[in-house]
Design a protein around this motif. Structure first.
Motif, PDB file in Angstrom:
ATOM      1  N   GLY A  75       0.837  -1.192   0.000  1.00 41.22           N
ATOM      2  CA  GLY A  75       0.000   0.000   0.000  1.00 41.22           C
ATOM      3  C   GLY A  75       0.872   1.242   0.000  1.00 41.22           C
ATOM      4  N   ILE A  76       0.618   2.162  -0.929  1.00 46.42           N
ATOM      5  CA  ILE A  76       1.450   3.357  -1.082  1.00 46.42           C
ATOM      6  C   ILE A  76       0.579   4.595  -0.929  1.00 46.42           C
ATOM      7  CG2 ILE A  76       2.928   4.662  -2.667  1.00 46.42           C
ATOM      8  CD1 ILE A  76       3.629   1.948  -3.984  1.00 46.42           C
ATOM      9  N   THR A  77       0.952   5.467   0.011  1.00 50.70           N
ATOM     10  CA  THR A  77       0.210   6.704   0.224  1.00 50.70           C
ATOM     11  C   THR A  77       1.169   7.868   0.332  1.00 50.70           C
ATOM     12  OG1 THR A  77      -1.651   7.670   1.446  1.00 50.70           O
ATOM     13  CG2 THR A  77       0.099   6.633   2.757  1.00 50.70           C
ATOM     14  N   GLY A  78       0.610   9.067   0.421  1.00 51.06           N
ATOM     15  CA  GLY A  78       1.389  10.299   0.458  1.00 51.06           C
ATOM     16  C   GLY A  78       0.627  11.376  -0.293  1.00 51.06           C
ATOM     17  N   THR A  79       0.945  12.619  -0.023  1.00 51.04           N
ATOM     18  CA  THR A  79       0.260  13.704  -0.725  1.00 51.04           C
ATOM     19  C   THR A  79       0.643  13.729  -2.194  1.00 51.04           C
ATOM     20  OG1 THR A  79       0.284  14.997   1.326  1.00 51.04           O
ATOM     21  CG2 THR A  79      -0.208  16.180  -0.710  1.00 51.04           C
ATOM     22  N   ASN A  80       1.934  13.574  -2.465  1.00 50.76           N
ATOM     23  CA  ASN A  80       2.433  13.652  -3.838  1.00 50.76           C
ATOM     24  C   ASN A  80       3.307  12.439  -4.161  1.00 50.76           C
ATOM     25  OD1 ASN A  80       1.357  16.347  -4.355  1.00 50.76           O
ATOM     26  ND2 ASN A  80       2.907  17.052  -2.913  1.00 50.76           N
ATOM     27  N   GLY A  81       3.278  12.042  -5.420  1.00 56.98           N
ATOM     28  CA  GLY A  81       4.155  10.963  -5.881  1.00 56.98           C
ATOM     29  C   GLY A  81       3.577   9.568  -5.809  1.00 56.98           C
ATOM     30  N   LYS A  82       2.340   9.439  -5.314  1.00 55.31           N
ATOM     31  CA  LYS A  82       1.760   8.102  -5.134  1.00 55.31           C
ATOM     32  C   LYS A  82       1.656   7.332  -6.451  1.00 55.31           C
ATOM     33  CE  LYS A  82      -2.180   9.503  -3.359  1.00 55.31           C
ATOM     34  NZ  LYS A  82      -1.953  10.948  -3.350  1.00 55.31           N
ATOM     35  N   SER A  83       1.122   7.989  -7.469  1.00 55.40           N
ATOM     36  CA  SER A  83       0.873   7.285  -8.725  1.00 55.40           C
ATOM     37  C   SER A  83       2.171   6.834  -9.379  1.00 55.40           C
ATOM     38  CB  SER A  83       0.082   8.169  -9.684  1.00 55.40           C
ATOM     39  OG  SER A  83      -1.198   8.451  -9.178  1.00 55.40           O
ATOM     40  N   THR A  84       3.165   7.725  -9.411  1.00 54.22           N
ATOM     41  CA  THR A  84       4.440   7.363 -10.022  1.00 54.22           C
ATOM     42  C   THR A  84       5.096   6.215  -9.271  1.00 54.22           C
ATOM     43  OG1 THR A  84       4.826   9.573 -10.929  1.00 54.22           O
ATOM     44  CG2 THR A  84       6.762   8.200 -10.549  1.00 54.22           C
TER      45      THR A  84
ATOM     46  N   ASN B 109      11.445  12.673  -7.895  1.00 56.00           N
ATOM     47  CA  ASN B 109      11.494  11.318  -8.436  1.00 56.00           C
ATOM     48  C   ASN B 109      12.615  10.493  -7.814  1.00 56.00           C
ATOM     49  OD1 ASN B 109       9.279  10.903 -10.158  1.00 56.00           O
ATOM     50  ND2 ASN B 109      10.202  12.194 -11.730  1.00 56.00           N
ATOM     51  N   ALA B 110      13.630  11.162  -7.292  1.00 57.36           N
ATOM     52  CA  ALA B 110      14.628  10.431  -6.507  1.00 57.36           C
ATOM     53  C   ALA B 110      13.961   9.830  -5.269  1.00 57.36           C
ATOM     54  CB  ALA B 110      15.772  11.363  -6.113  1.00 57.36           C
ATOM     55  N   GLN B 111      13.091  10.622  -4.630  1.00 59.41           N
ATOM     56  CA  GLN B 111      12.350  10.120  -3.470  1.00 59.41           C
ATOM     57  C   GLN B 111      11.432   8.975  -3.861  1.00 59.41           C
ATOM     58  OE1 GLN B 111       8.912  12.323  -2.027  1.00 59.41           O
ATOM     59  NE2 GLN B 111       9.709  12.224   0.061  1.00 59.41           N
ATOM     60  N   ASN B 112      10.699   9.151  -4.979  1.00 61.89           N
ATOM     61  CA  ASN B 112       9.806   8.089  -5.436  1.00 61.89           C
ATOM     62  C   ASN B 112      10.585   6.819  -5.750  1.00 61.89           C
ATOM     63  OD1 ASN B 112       7.751  10.001  -5.301  1.00 61.89           O
ATOM     64  ND2 ASN B 112       7.840  10.469  -7.492  1.00 61.89           N
ATOM     65  N   ALA B 113      11.722   6.972  -6.432  1.00 60.28           N
ATOM     66  CA  ALA B 113      12.527   5.803  -6.804  1.00 60.28           C
ATOM     67  C   ALA B 113      13.064   5.092  -5.574  1.00 60.28           C
ATOM     68  CB  ALA B 113      13.679   6.238  -7.713  1.00 60.28           C
ATOM     69  N   LEU B 114      13.542   5.844  -4.600  1.00 56.29           N
ATOM     70  CA  LEU B 114      14.101   5.218  -3.405  1.00 56.29           C
ATOM     71  C   LEU B 114      13.021   4.460  -2.630  1.00 56.29           C
ATOM     72  CD1 LEU B 114      16.702   4.782  -1.944  1.00 56.29           C
ATOM     73  CD2 LEU B 114      16.342   6.894  -0.679  1.00 56.29           C
TER      74      LEU B 114
ATOM     75  N   LEU C 150       5.092   8.477   1.425  1.00 52.55           N
ATOM     76  CA  LEU C 150       6.048   9.296   0.683  1.00 52.55           C
ATOM     77  C   LEU C 150       6.231  10.678   1.294  1.00 52.55           C
ATOM     78  CD1 LEU C 150       4.786   8.377  -2.884  1.00 52.55           C
ATOM     79  CD2 LEU C 150       6.907   7.589  -1.803  1.00 52.55           C
ATOM     80  N   ASN C 151       5.157  11.311   1.703  1.00 59.77           N
ATOM     81  CA  ASN C 151       5.219  12.678   2.215  1.00 59.77           C
ATOM     82  C   ASN C 151       3.832  13.081   2.690  1.00 59.77           C
ATOM     83  OD1 ASN C 151       3.778  13.584  -0.294  1.00 59.77           O
ATOM     84  ND2 ASN C 151       5.748  13.115  -1.226  1.00 59.77           N
ATOM     85  N   ILE C 152       3.778  14.153   3.467  1.00 57.76           N
ATOM     86  CA  ILE C 152       2.504  14.747   3.871  1.00 57.76           C
ATOM     87  C   ILE C 152       2.658  16.262   3.824  1.00 57.76           C
ATOM     88  CG2 ILE C 152       0.706  14.920   5.632  1.00 57.76           C
ATOM     89  CD1 ILE C 152       1.689  12.335   6.839  1.00 57.76           C
ATOM     90  N   THR C 153       1.883  16.880   2.940  1.00 61.58           N
ATOM     91  CA  THR C 153       1.817  18.331   2.868  1.00 61.58           C
ATOM     92  C   THR C 153       0.346  18.733   2.820  1.00 61.58           C
ATOM     93  OG1 THR C 153       1.964  18.286   0.450  1.00 61.58           O
ATOM     94  CG2 THR C 153       4.038  18.529   1.678  1.00 61.58           C
ATOM     95  N   PRO C 154       0.005  19.983   3.126  1.00 66.22           N
ATOM     96  CA  PRO C 154      -1.408  20.367   3.205  1.00 66.22           C
ATOM     97  C   PRO C 154      -2.170  20.094   1.918  1.00 66.22           C
ATOM     98  CG  PRO C 154      -0.035  22.040   4.201  1.00 66.22           C
ATOM     99  CD  PRO C 154       0.910  21.078   3.533  1.00 66.22           C
ATOM    100  N   ASP C 155      -3.271  19.377   2.016  1.00 71.17           N
ATOM    101  CA  ASP C 155      -4.122  19.067   0.874  1.00 71.17           C
ATOM    102  C   ASP C 155      -5.439  18.528   1.425  1.00 71.17           C
ATOM    103  OD1 ASP C 155      -4.803  18.927  -1.763  1.00 71.17           O
ATOM    104  OD2 ASP C 155      -3.630  17.128  -2.227  1.00 71.17           O
TER     105      ASP C 155
END
Length: 432
Positions: free
Chosen positions: A117-126, A265-270, A187-192
Protein backbone atom coordinates in the motif's frame (compact mmCIF):
# COMPACT_ATOMS: atom_id res chain seq x y z
CA UNK A 1 -13.29 -10.02 -10.84
CA UNK A 2 -12.63 -10.43 -7.11
CA UNK A 3 -15.63 -11.84 -5.24
CA UNK A 4 -16.25 -13.27 -1.77
CA UNK A 5 -18.65 -15.74 -0.19
CA UNK A 6 -18.59 -13.43 2.84
CA UNK A 7 -20.96 -11.08 1.01
CA UNK A 8 -23.51 -13.70 0.00
CA UNK A 9 -26.96 -12.91 1.37
CA UNK A 10 -25.87 -9.54 2.76
CA UNK A 11 -27.30 -6.11 1.96
CA UNK A 12 -25.16 -3.21 0.83
CA UNK A 13 -25.83 0.37 -0.22
CA UNK A 14 -23.36 1.72 -2.79
CA UNK A 15 -23.00 5.49 -3.24
CA UNK A 16 -21.07 6.68 -6.29
CA UNK A 17 -21.12 4.73 -9.54
CA UNK A 18 -17.99 5.84 -11.37
CA UNK A 19 -15.34 3.20 -12.08
CA UNK A 20 -14.74 1.93 -8.55
CA UNK A 21 -18.43 2.11 -7.64
CA UNK A 22 -19.54 0.22 -10.75
CA UNK A 23 -16.87 -2.43 -10.08
CA UNK A 24 -18.08 -2.70 -6.48
CA UNK A 25 -21.67 -3.28 -7.61
CA UNK A 26 -20.52 -5.96 -10.03
CA UNK A 27 -18.43 -7.78 -7.41
CA UNK A 28 -21.13 -7.66 -4.73
CA UNK A 29 -23.92 -8.82 -7.05
CA UNK A 30 -21.73 -11.62 -8.41
CA UNK A 31 -21.06 -12.68 -4.82
CA UNK A 32 -24.77 -13.02 -4.08
CA UNK A 33 -25.31 -9.77 -2.20
CA UNK A 34 -28.36 -7.53 -2.48
CA UNK A 35 -27.30 -4.06 -3.57
CA UNK A 36 -29.05 -0.70 -3.56
CA UNK A 37 -27.01 1.88 -5.48
CA UNK A 38 -27.11 5.58 -6.33
CA UNK A 39 -25.23 8.29 -8.16
CA UNK A 40 -26.27 11.87 -8.86
CA UNK A 41 -25.38 11.27 -12.51
CA UNK A 42 -28.35 9.77 -14.37
CA UNK A 43 -26.11 8.27 -17.09
CA UNK A 44 -24.08 6.37 -14.50
CA UNK A 45 -27.21 5.06 -12.83
CA UNK A 46 -28.61 3.80 -16.12
CA UNK A 47 -25.30 2.24 -17.14
CA UNK A 48 -25.02 0.22 -13.96
CA UNK A 49 -28.65 -0.95 -13.94
CA UNK A 50 -28.30 -1.93 -17.61
CA UNK A 51 -25.27 -4.11 -16.97
CA UNK A 52 -26.18 -5.56 -13.58
CA UNK A 53 -29.99 -5.67 -13.28
CA UNK A 54 -30.24 -8.82 -11.15
CA UNK A 55 -29.77 -8.17 -7.45
CA UNK A 56 -29.55 -4.41 -7.92
CA UNK A 57 -32.01 -1.62 -7.10
CA UNK A 58 -31.54 2.10 -7.67
CA UNK A 59 -32.52 4.35 -4.77
CA UNK A 60 -31.13 7.58 -3.31
CA UNK A 61 -28.94 6.51 -0.39
CA UNK A 62 -29.22 10.00 1.16
CA UNK A 63 -32.85 9.29 2.06
CA UNK A 64 -32.68 5.49 2.34
CA UNK A 65 -33.52 3.74 5.62
CA UNK A 66 -30.21 1.99 6.28
CA UNK A 67 -31.39 -0.13 9.21
CA UNK A 68 -30.44 -3.74 8.62
CA UNK A 69 -27.79 -3.07 5.99
CA UNK A 70 -24.39 -4.71 6.36
CA UNK A 71 -22.45 -1.80 4.91
CA UNK A 72 -22.57 1.45 2.99
CA UNK A 73 -19.88 1.39 0.30
CA UNK A 74 -18.91 4.96 -0.47
CA UNK A 75 -16.88 6.30 -3.39
CA UNK A 76 -13.72 8.08 -2.18
CA UNK A 77 -15.02 11.21 -3.87
CA UNK A 78 -18.02 11.45 -1.52
CA UNK A 79 -17.26 13.91 1.33
CA UNK A 80 -18.14 11.71 4.29
CA UNK A 81 -17.56 14.61 6.67
CA UNK A 82 -20.57 16.43 5.19
CA UNK A 83 -22.74 14.06 3.13
CA UNK A 84 -26.16 13.08 4.58
CA UNK A 85 -25.44 9.39 4.05
CA UNK A 86 -22.74 9.55 6.72
CA UNK A 87 -25.17 10.78 9.37
CA UNK A 88 -27.76 8.19 8.38
CA UNK A 89 -25.20 5.38 8.45
CA UNK A 90 -23.97 6.38 11.90
CA UNK A 91 -27.52 6.62 13.20
CA UNK A 92 -28.27 3.12 11.89
CA UNK A 93 -25.00 1.69 13.19
CA UNK A 94 -23.96 0.65 9.68
CA UNK A 95 -20.26 0.82 8.76
CA UNK A 96 -19.17 3.09 5.91
CA UNK A 97 -16.52 1.33 3.86
CA UNK A 98 -14.84 1.54 0.46
CA UNK A 99 -13.85 -0.92 -2.22
CA UNK A 100 -10.38 -1.30 -0.68
CA UNK A 101 -11.99 -2.57 2.52
CA UNK A 102 -14.01 -5.06 0.48
CA UNK A 103 -10.76 -6.22 -1.12
CA UNK A 104 -9.27 -6.63 2.37
CA UNK A 105 -12.27 -8.74 3.40
CA UNK A 106 -11.89 -10.92 0.30
CA UNK A 107 -8.15 -11.54 0.78
CA UNK A 108 -8.28 -14.68 2.99
CA UNK A 109 -9.96 -16.67 0.21
CA UNK A 110 -7.58 -15.47 -2.53
CA UNK A 111 -4.46 -17.44 -3.53
CA UNK A 112 -1.52 -16.61 -1.21
CA UNK A 113 -0.23 -13.18 -2.10
CA UNK A 114 1.26 -9.97 -0.73
CA UNK A 115 -0.03 -6.40 -0.75
CA UNK A 116 1.90 -3.15 -0.96
CA UNK A 117 0.00 0.00 0.00
CA UNK A 118 1.45 3.36 -1.08
CA UNK A 119 0.21 6.70 0.22
CA UNK A 120 1.39 10.30 0.46
CA UNK A 121 0.26 13.70 -0.72
CA UNK A 122 2.43 13.65 -3.84
CA UNK A 123 4.15 10.96 -5.88
CA UNK A 124 1.76 8.10 -5.13
CA UNK A 125 0.87 7.28 -8.72
CA UNK A 126 4.44 7.36 -10.02
CA UNK A 127 5.74 5.22 -7.16
CA UNK A 128 2.87 2.74 -7.52
CA UNK A 129 3.40 2.40 -11.27
CA UNK A 130 7.17 2.17 -10.85
CA UNK A 131 6.99 -0.58 -8.24
CA UNK A 132 4.43 -2.49 -10.32
CA UNK A 133 6.77 -2.18 -13.32
CA UNK A 134 9.75 -3.47 -11.31
CA UNK A 135 7.81 -6.42 -9.87
CA UNK A 136 6.37 -7.37 -13.27
CA UNK A 137 9.82 -7.14 -14.86
CA UNK A 138 11.10 -9.58 -12.26
CA UNK A 139 8.55 -12.14 -13.47
CA UNK A 140 6.30 -11.90 -10.42
CA UNK A 141 2.52 -11.83 -11.09
CA UNK A 142 1.28 -8.39 -10.11
CA UNK A 143 -1.66 -6.02 -10.36
CA UNK A 144 -1.91 -2.36 -9.45
CA UNK A 145 -5.08 -0.59 -8.44
CA UNK A 146 -6.77 1.86 -6.13
CA UNK A 147 -6.38 5.60 -6.51
CA UNK A 148 -4.37 5.17 -9.69
CA UNK A 149 -7.70 4.66 -11.46
CA UNK A 150 -7.86 0.88 -11.70
CA UNK A 151 -10.58 -0.53 -9.42
CA UNK A 152 -9.07 -3.53 -7.68
CA UNK A 153 -12.34 -5.50 -7.48
CA UNK A 154 -12.81 -5.55 -11.25
CA UNK A 155 -9.51 -7.37 -11.79
CA UNK A 156 -9.07 -11.14 -11.76
CA UNK A 157 -7.32 -12.53 -8.66
CA UNK A 158 -3.59 -13.12 -8.96
CA UNK A 159 -2.16 -16.65 -8.83
CA UNK A 160 -0.21 -17.77 -5.77
CA UNK A 161 2.83 -15.63 -5.11
CA UNK A 162 1.35 -12.52 -6.69
CA UNK A 163 1.76 -8.94 -5.47
CA UNK A 164 -1.03 -6.35 -5.40
CA UNK A 165 0.34 -2.80 -5.54
CA UNK A 166 -2.25 -0.29 -4.31
CA UNK A 167 -2.15 3.49 -4.49
CA UNK A 168 -4.16 4.71 -1.52
CA UNK A 169 -5.47 8.22 -0.99
CA UNK A 170 -6.39 9.46 2.47
CA UNK A 171 -10.05 9.19 1.42
CA UNK A 172 -9.61 5.50 0.66
CA UNK A 173 -7.80 4.88 3.93
CA UNK A 174 -10.67 6.61 5.76
CA UNK A 175 -13.00 3.91 4.41
CA UNK A 176 -10.65 1.00 5.11
CA UNK A 177 -10.33 -0.85 8.42
CA UNK A 178 -8.71 -4.26 7.88
CA UNK A 179 -6.15 -3.85 5.09
CA UNK A 180 -3.00 -5.46 6.48
CA UNK A 181 -0.31 -4.42 4.00
CA UNK A 182 2.78 -6.61 3.85
CA UNK A 183 4.60 -3.42 2.87
CA UNK A 184 3.18 0.05 3.59
CA UNK A 185 4.81 3.17 2.13
CA UNK A 186 4.40 6.85 3.09
CA UNK A 187 6.05 9.30 0.68
CA UNK A 188 5.22 12.68 2.21
CA UNK A 189 2.50 14.75 3.87
CA UNK A 190 1.82 18.33 2.87
CA UNK A 191 -1.41 20.37 3.20
CA UNK A 192 -4.12 19.07 0.87
CA UNK A 193 -7.81 18.12 1.02
CA UNK A 194 -8.22 20.13 4.22
CA UNK A 195 -11.90 20.69 3.49
CA UNK A 196 -12.42 17.01 4.31
CA UNK A 197 -10.60 16.97 7.65
CA UNK A 198 -10.50 18.65 11.04
CA UNK A 199 -7.34 20.56 10.19
CA UNK A 200 -3.99 19.35 8.91
CA UNK A 201 -3.56 17.05 11.90
CA UNK A 202 -6.67 15.11 10.87
CA UNK A 203 -5.32 14.70 7.35
CA UNK A 204 -1.97 13.42 8.65
CA UNK A 205 -3.74 11.04 11.02
CA UNK A 206 -5.60 9.53 8.06
CA UNK A 207 -2.29 8.69 6.41
CA UNK A 208 -0.95 7.17 9.64
CA UNK A 209 -3.85 4.69 9.81
CA UNK A 210 -2.29 2.70 6.96
CA UNK A 211 0.41 1.60 9.40
CA UNK A 212 -1.99 1.04 12.30
CA UNK A 213 -3.69 -1.70 10.26
CA UNK A 214 -0.44 -3.66 9.77
CA UNK A 215 0.42 -6.85 11.62
CA UNK A 216 3.70 -7.28 13.47
CA UNK A 217 6.56 -8.18 11.17
CA UNK A 218 5.23 -6.32 8.16
CA UNK A 219 7.38 -3.57 6.65
CA UNK A 220 6.77 0.17 7.02
CA UNK A 221 8.70 2.48 4.67
CA UNK A 222 8.49 6.19 5.47
CA UNK A 223 10.22 9.18 3.93
CA UNK A 224 11.06 11.53 6.78
CA UNK A 225 11.77 14.62 4.67
CA UNK A 226 8.76 16.46 6.18
CA UNK A 227 7.90 16.90 9.84
CA UNK A 228 4.50 15.11 9.85
CA UNK A 229 5.95 12.01 8.17
CA UNK A 230 8.92 12.04 10.53
CA UNK A 231 6.52 12.20 13.47
CA UNK A 232 4.68 9.12 12.21
CA UNK A 233 8.03 7.32 11.85
CA UNK A 234 8.96 8.22 15.43
CA UNK A 235 5.66 6.80 16.65
CA UNK A 236 6.53 3.52 14.91
CA UNK A 237 10.12 3.36 16.18
CA UNK A 238 9.37 0.27 18.29
CA UNK A 239 9.07 -1.74 15.07
CA UNK A 240 12.85 -1.80 14.82
CA UNK A 241 14.14 -3.33 11.59
CA UNK A 242 10.61 -3.52 10.17
CA UNK A 243 10.64 0.30 9.91
CA UNK A 244 12.67 1.69 7.01
CA UNK A 245 13.21 5.46 7.08
CA UNK A 246 14.15 7.36 3.92
CA UNK A 247 16.22 10.29 5.12
CA UNK A 248 16.17 13.72 3.41
CA UNK A 249 19.12 14.98 1.44
CA UNK A 250 19.92 11.69 -0.27
CA UNK A 251 21.79 11.86 -3.56
CA UNK A 252 21.22 9.34 -6.34
CA UNK A 253 22.52 8.88 -9.86
CA UNK A 254 19.33 9.27 -11.92
CA UNK A 255 21.09 9.64 -15.26
CA UNK A 256 20.08 6.13 -16.37
CA UNK A 257 16.41 6.67 -15.50
CA UNK A 258 15.01 9.02 -18.17
CA UNK A 259 11.47 9.02 -16.74
CA UNK A 260 12.61 9.62 -13.17
CA UNK A 261 14.30 13.00 -13.21
CA UNK A 262 14.18 15.60 -10.46
CA UNK A 263 14.58 15.37 -6.67
CA UNK A 264 10.97 14.31 -6.16
CA UNK A 265 11.49 11.32 -8.44
CA UNK A 266 14.63 10.43 -6.51
CA UNK A 267 12.35 10.12 -3.47
CA UNK A 268 9.81 8.09 -5.44
CA UNK A 269 12.53 5.80 -6.80
CA UNK A 270 14.10 5.22 -3.40
CA UNK A 271 10.72 4.31 -1.93
CA UNK A 272 10.09 1.86 -4.77
CA UNK A 273 13.58 0.38 -4.39
CA UNK A 274 13.05 -0.22 -0.67
CA UNK A 275 9.61 -1.75 -1.28
CA UNK A 276 11.00 -4.03 -4.01
CA UNK A 277 13.81 -5.13 -1.71
CA UNK A 278 11.27 -5.86 1.03
CA UNK A 279 9.46 -8.10 -1.47
CA UNK A 280 12.68 -9.95 -2.26
CA UNK A 281 13.03 -8.66 -5.83
CA UNK A 282 16.61 -9.22 -7.11
CA UNK A 283 18.80 -6.14 -7.41
CA UNK A 284 19.34 -6.72 -11.13
CA UNK A 285 15.59 -6.65 -11.77
CA UNK A 286 15.26 -3.48 -9.72
CA UNK A 287 18.00 -1.76 -11.73
CA UNK A 288 16.43 -2.84 -15.02
CA UNK A 289 12.98 -1.67 -13.90
CA UNK A 290 14.25 1.78 -12.98
CA UNK A 291 15.98 2.17 -16.33
CA UNK A 292 13.06 0.93 -18.45
CA UNK A 293 10.24 2.75 -16.66
CA UNK A 294 8.53 5.16 -19.04
CA UNK A 295 6.55 7.23 -16.54
CA UNK A 296 2.87 8.11 -16.41
CA UNK A 297 0.75 10.37 -18.55
CA UNK A 298 0.36 13.93 -17.22
CA UNK A 299 3.21 13.56 -14.74
CA UNK A 300 6.21 15.50 -16.08
CA UNK A 301 5.58 13.88 -19.46
CA UNK A 302 7.46 15.33 -22.42
CA UNK A 303 4.90 15.48 -25.21
CA UNK A 304 6.78 17.39 -27.92
CA UNK A 305 9.96 19.21 -28.84
CA UNK A 306 9.32 22.01 -31.33
CA UNK A 307 12.09 24.27 -32.63
CA UNK A 308 14.23 23.21 -29.71
CA UNK A 309 11.51 24.04 -27.13
CA UNK A 310 10.39 21.15 -24.92
CA UNK A 311 6.70 20.96 -23.97
CA UNK A 312 6.04 19.11 -20.69
CA UNK A 313 2.64 17.99 -19.38
CA UNK A 314 2.54 17.92 -15.58
CA UNK A 315 -1.22 18.41 -15.29
CA UNK A 316 -1.33 16.01 -12.32
CA UNK A 317 0.35 18.74 -10.23
CA UNK A 318 -2.86 19.92 -8.58
CA UNK A 319 -1.30 21.79 -5.66
CA UNK A 320 1.79 24.00 -5.21
CA UNK A 321 3.69 21.28 -3.36
CA UNK A 322 3.41 18.93 -6.32
CA UNK A 323 4.24 21.66 -8.87
CA UNK A 324 7.43 22.67 -7.04
CA UNK A 325 9.46 19.55 -7.97
CA UNK A 326 8.69 20.04 -11.66
CA UNK A 327 9.89 23.65 -11.44
CA UNK A 328 13.07 22.37 -9.81
CA UNK A 329 13.72 19.92 -12.64
CA UNK A 330 14.16 22.34 -15.56
CA UNK A 331 16.03 25.54 -16.39
CA UNK A 332 14.47 28.56 -18.12
CA UNK A 333 10.81 27.63 -17.77
CA UNK A 334 7.72 29.14 -19.35
CA UNK A 335 5.27 28.15 -16.62
CA UNK A 336 1.55 27.66 -17.25
CA UNK A 337 -0.14 27.90 -13.84
CA UNK A 338 -3.68 28.24 -12.51
CA UNK A 339 -7.06 26.57 -12.26
CA UNK A 340 -9.14 26.06 -9.14
CA UNK A 341 -6.76 26.85 -6.28
CA UNK A 342 -6.46 24.72 -3.16
CA UNK A 343 -4.89 27.64 -1.33
CA UNK A 344 -4.07 31.31 -1.77
CA UNK A 345 -0.29 31.21 -2.10
CA UNK A 346 2.53 29.65 -4.10
CA UNK A 347 5.12 29.63 -1.33
CA UNK A 348 6.08 26.00 -1.99
CA UNK A 349 7.12 27.02 -5.52
CA UNK A 350 9.00 30.17 -4.54
CA UNK A 351 12.45 28.53 -4.18
CA UNK A 352 12.32 27.84 -7.94
CA UNK A 353 11.13 31.25 -9.16
CA UNK A 354 14.64 31.95 -10.43
CA UNK A 355 14.20 29.19 -13.00
CA UNK A 356 11.06 30.76 -14.50
CA UNK A 357 11.50 32.94 -17.57
CA UNK A 358 7.80 33.87 -17.65
CA UNK A 359 4.51 32.70 -16.13
CA UNK A 360 1.19 32.37 -17.95
CA UNK A 361 -1.83 32.30 -15.63
CA UNK A 362 -5.13 30.56 -16.39
CA UNK A 363 -8.44 29.72 -14.74
CA UNK A 364 -10.11 30.91 -11.55
CA UNK A 365 -6.79 31.45 -9.77
CA UNK A 366 -5.24 33.29 -12.69
CA UNK A 367 -5.65 36.85 -11.42
CA UNK A 368 -4.61 35.99 -7.87
CA UNK A 369 -1.54 34.07 -9.00
CA UNK A 370 -0.61 36.85 -11.43
CA UNK A 371 -0.60 39.30 -8.53
CA UNK A 372 1.61 36.99 -6.47
CA UNK A 373 4.07 36.27 -9.26
CA UNK A 374 4.35 39.73 -10.84
CA UNK A 375 6.56 40.98 -8.04
CA UNK A 376 9.21 38.41 -8.94
CA UNK A 377 8.93 37.58 -12.64
CA UNK A 378 7.17 38.49 -15.92
CA UNK A 379 3.54 37.33 -16.07
CA UNK A 380 0.91 37.11 -18.80
CA UNK A 381 -2.76 36.68 -17.86
CA UNK A 382 -4.05 34.21 -20.45
CA UNK A 383 -7.30 32.95 -18.86
CA UNK A 384 -7.45 29.77 -20.97
CA UNK A 385 -4.99 26.97 -21.58
CA UNK A 386 -4.93 27.25 -25.36
CA UNK A 387 -4.08 30.95 -25.13
CA UNK A 388 -1.32 30.20 -22.63
CA UNK A 389 0.23 27.55 -24.89
CA UNK A 390 0.14 29.89 -27.87
CA UNK A 391 1.69 32.75 -25.89
CA UNK A 392 4.39 30.54 -24.38
CA UNK A 393 5.28 29.07 -27.77
CA UNK A 394 5.89 32.57 -29.14
CA UNK A 395 8.04 33.63 -26.18
CA UNK A 396 10.08 30.43 -25.65
CA UNK A 397 13.47 29.95 -27.31
CA UNK A 398 15.43 26.80 -28.16
CA UNK A 399 16.65 25.09 -25.00
CA UNK A 400 13.76 26.36 -22.89
CA UNK A 401 10.78 24.43 -21.51
CA UNK A 402 7.05 25.17 -21.69
CA UNK A 403 5.73 23.52 -18.54
CA UNK A 404 2.09 22.91 -17.66
CA UNK A 405 2.31 22.36 -13.91
CA UNK A 406 -0.81 24.20 -12.75
CA UNK A 407 -0.54 23.91 -8.93
CA UNK A 408 -4.36 23.82 -8.98
CA UNK A 409 -7.28 21.49 -9.46
CA UNK A 410 -8.77 21.42 -12.95
CA UNK A 411 -12.47 21.60 -12.21
CA UNK A 412 -12.99 25.24 -13.13
CA UNK A 413 -12.44 24.53 -16.83
CA UNK A 414 -11.95 20.77 -17.25
CA UNK A 415 -13.49 17.47 -16.19
CA UNK A 416 -10.27 16.38 -14.46
CA UNK A 417 -6.50 16.73 -14.67
CA UNK A 418 -6.39 14.15 -17.48
CA UNK A 419 -8.72 16.23 -19.66
CA UNK A 420 -6.58 19.28 -18.91
CA UNK A 421 -3.44 17.41 -19.93
CA UNK A 422 -5.10 16.19 -23.12
CA UNK A 423 -6.12 19.78 -23.92
CA UNK A 424 -2.51 20.86 -23.44
CA UNK A 425 -1.34 18.21 -25.90
CA UNK A 426 -3.98 19.23 -28.44
CA UNK A 427 -2.99 22.90 -28.09
CA UNK A 428 0.67 22.03 -28.66
CA UNK A 429 -0.21 19.90 -31.69
CA UNK A 430 -2.25 22.78 -33.10
CA UNK A 431 0.68 25.21 -33.05
CA UNK A 432 1.63 26.45 -36.52
Amino acid sequence: MITSDLWRGKRFAVLGLARSGAATVRALVASGATVIAWDMDEARRQAVIHHYPAGLTLADTATLDLAGFDGVVVSPGVPINAHPVARRARAAGVPMIGDIELFAQARPALPPHRVVGITGTNGKSTTTALLHHIVAGAGVPTLMGGNIGLPILEQDPLPAGGVYVLELSSYQIDLTFSLDCDVAVLLNITPDHLDRYDGFEGYAAAKARLFAMQSAGHKAIISIADAPSAQIARALSARGEDLIKIAPGFCMDQSRWPALQGPHNAQNALAAINAAQALGIPEGAIDEGLASFTGLAHRMQTIAVRNGVTFVDDSKATNPESAAPALGSFESIHWIVGGRAKGNDLSACRPHFGRIARAYTIGEAGDRFAEILSADLPVERCETLDRAVAAAAVRASAGETVLLSPACASFDQFRDYEARGDAFRHAVEALA
